[in-house]
Design an enzyme around this catalytic site. Sequence first.
Site, short mmCIF file in Angstrom:
data_model
loop_
_atom_site.label_atom_id
_atom_site.label_comp_id
_atom_site.label_asym_id
_atom_site.label_seq_id
_atom_site.Cartn_x
_atom_site.Cartn_y
_atom_site.Cartn_z
N LEU A 177 -7.44 2.83 -13.78
CA LEU A 177 -7.34 2.95 -12.36
C LEU A 177 -5.79 2.31 -12.02
O LEU A 177 -5.66 2.42 -10.81
CB LEU A 177 -8.66 2.30 -11.61
CG LEU A 177 -9.71 3.15 -11.45
CD1 LEU A 177 -10.35 4.00 -12.73
CD2 LEU A 177 -10.93 2.11 -10.90
N ASN B 150 -14.48 2.10 1.97
CA ASN B 150 -12.75 2.36 2.01
C ASN B 150 -12.41 3.25 3.24
O ASN B 150 -11.19 3.39 3.41
CB ASN B 150 -12.40 2.78 0.80
CG ASN B 150 -12.78 4.43 0.54
OD1 ASN B 150 -13.75 4.82 1.12
ND2 ASN B 150 -11.91 4.61 -0.28
N LYS C 200 -13.37 -4.60 2.32
CA LYS C 200 -14.30 -3.56 2.01
C LYS C 200 -15.87 -3.85 2.12
O LYS C 200 -16.69 -2.74 2.28
CB LYS C 200 -13.94 -3.14 0.62
CG LYS C 200 -12.43 -2.28 0.59
CD LYS C 200 -12.05 -1.86 -0.78
CE LYS C 200 -12.41 -0.43 -1.09
NZ LYS C 200 -12.07 0.23 -2.16
N ALA D 186 -16.35 -4.92 -13.66
CA ALA D 186 -17.41 -4.82 -12.95
C ALA D 186 -17.47 -5.17 -11.39
O ALA D 186 -18.48 -5.73 -10.81
CB ALA D 186 -18.61 -5.89 -13.61
N GLY D 187 -16.03 -4.99 -10.98
CA GLY D 187 -16.04 -5.17 -9.62
C GLY D 187 -16.29 -4.12 -8.76
O GLY D 187 -17.01 -3.22 -9.05
N SER E 10 0.95 -1.15 -0.05
CA SER E 10 0.06 0.02 0.06
C SER E 10 0.96 1.35 0.05
O SER E 10 1.90 1.37 0.84
CB SER E 10 -0.91 -0.03 1.37
OG SER E 10 -1.79 1.38 1.45
N ARG E 11 0.41 2.28 -0.68
CA ARG E 11 1.08 3.52 -0.82
C ARG E 11 0.37 4.53 0.28
O ARG E 11 0.85 5.52 0.20
CB ARG E 11 1.39 4.02 -2.38
CG ARG E 11 1.88 3.22 -3.10
CD ARG E 11 2.03 3.99 -4.44
NE ARG E 11 3.11 2.88 -5.38
CZ ARG E 11 3.65 3.19 -6.26
NH1 ARG E 11 4.05 4.76 -6.48
NH2 ARG E 11 4.18 2.53 -7.10
N SER E 12 -0.53 4.06 1.01
CA SER E 12 -1.18 4.96 1.74
C SER E 12 -0.58 5.62 2.79
O SER E 12 -0.69 6.87 3.16
CB SER E 12 -2.64 4.53 2.31
OG SER E 12 -3.64 4.10 1.20
N ALA F 71 -14.37 -1.51 -7.57
CA ALA F 71 -13.87 -0.40 -8.12
C ALA F 71 -14.95 0.18 -9.20
O ALA F 71 -15.14 1.21 -9.27
CB ALA F 71 -12.74 -0.48 -8.66
N ASP G 231 -14.28 6.41 -2.88
CA ASP G 231 -13.43 6.18 -4.39
C ASP G 231 -13.94 6.71 -5.40
O ASP G 231 -13.52 7.31 -6.17
CB ASP G 231 -13.78 4.52 -4.42
CG ASP G 231 -12.69 3.74 -3.69
OD1 ASP G 231 -11.56 4.20 -3.28
OD2 ASP G 231 -12.89 2.57 -3.50
#
Length: 279
Positions: A223, A92, A71, A135-136, A20-22, A138, A108
Amino acid sequence: MTDLPRIPLAAVIGHPIAHSRSPALHGYWLRRYGIKGHYIPMDIAPQDIQQALEILPKMGFVGANVTIPHKEAVLKLADVVTDRAALIGAANTLIFRADGRLHADNTDGAGFIANLRQNAPHWDPTAGPAAVFGAGGAARAVVAALIEVGVPEIRIVNRTRPRAEALRSDFGAKITVVDWVQAPNMLEGAATVVNTTSLGMLGKSEFRVPLDALEPGALVTDLVYTPLKTHFLSEAEARGCTIVDGLGMLLHQAVPGFERWFGQRPEVDEATRQAVLSA
């Protein structure tokens, strides 16, 4: 004894989470604004998520970001769920409220739109149909956001058609489902084109759908942000499209949570991008 204020803590929760880049993003903002707080990655297994959400507020955490695979699960554990999180079916961003209640949101879609507004300021969502690959979870956030800003029609293609049909069932008449073999044709006349799949991501399968029918001048966004400019975006750019990479969505979706947890609305600018890219 000295009565010191409690230092606010926040986290990103996932399994795995090391990629993760968060933490780099929130850590940069904390330093930039001189805020005494911390943001850490937490690898929490699915069977432990409920217990973790009960303990974290007692440890001084004011909130958390949530990523795969939690999520959907956190939505069921939350006391308060925003309308957009309920519609998307995933959260999220969590806020541990002072009254002990768990507040769940999904930022998101807002992050997706803010990224396009910032990096393609002339984009007009009402100019024509949107074509969405995937179609997930995101895709659900993207579709909800596109409807909200006035896109007249959304064409969705997914390798397994039932997932796309589920989106039409949930989001209504603006959704048109396209078979995967017909994917190239759905680009005809599309003013906005979005890849929400992992195709083209580092270590994943390449994005191989022919883009011959792309309209010059269409806005095309991916994305995926590893690599920053995917093959999908490079080909769209070569065809005269305006392209927007996916990193900005990551940056913008983080803004509301940071503001709620740390009391400062952070700015998304080139310095922010570079801080995350260089982490």
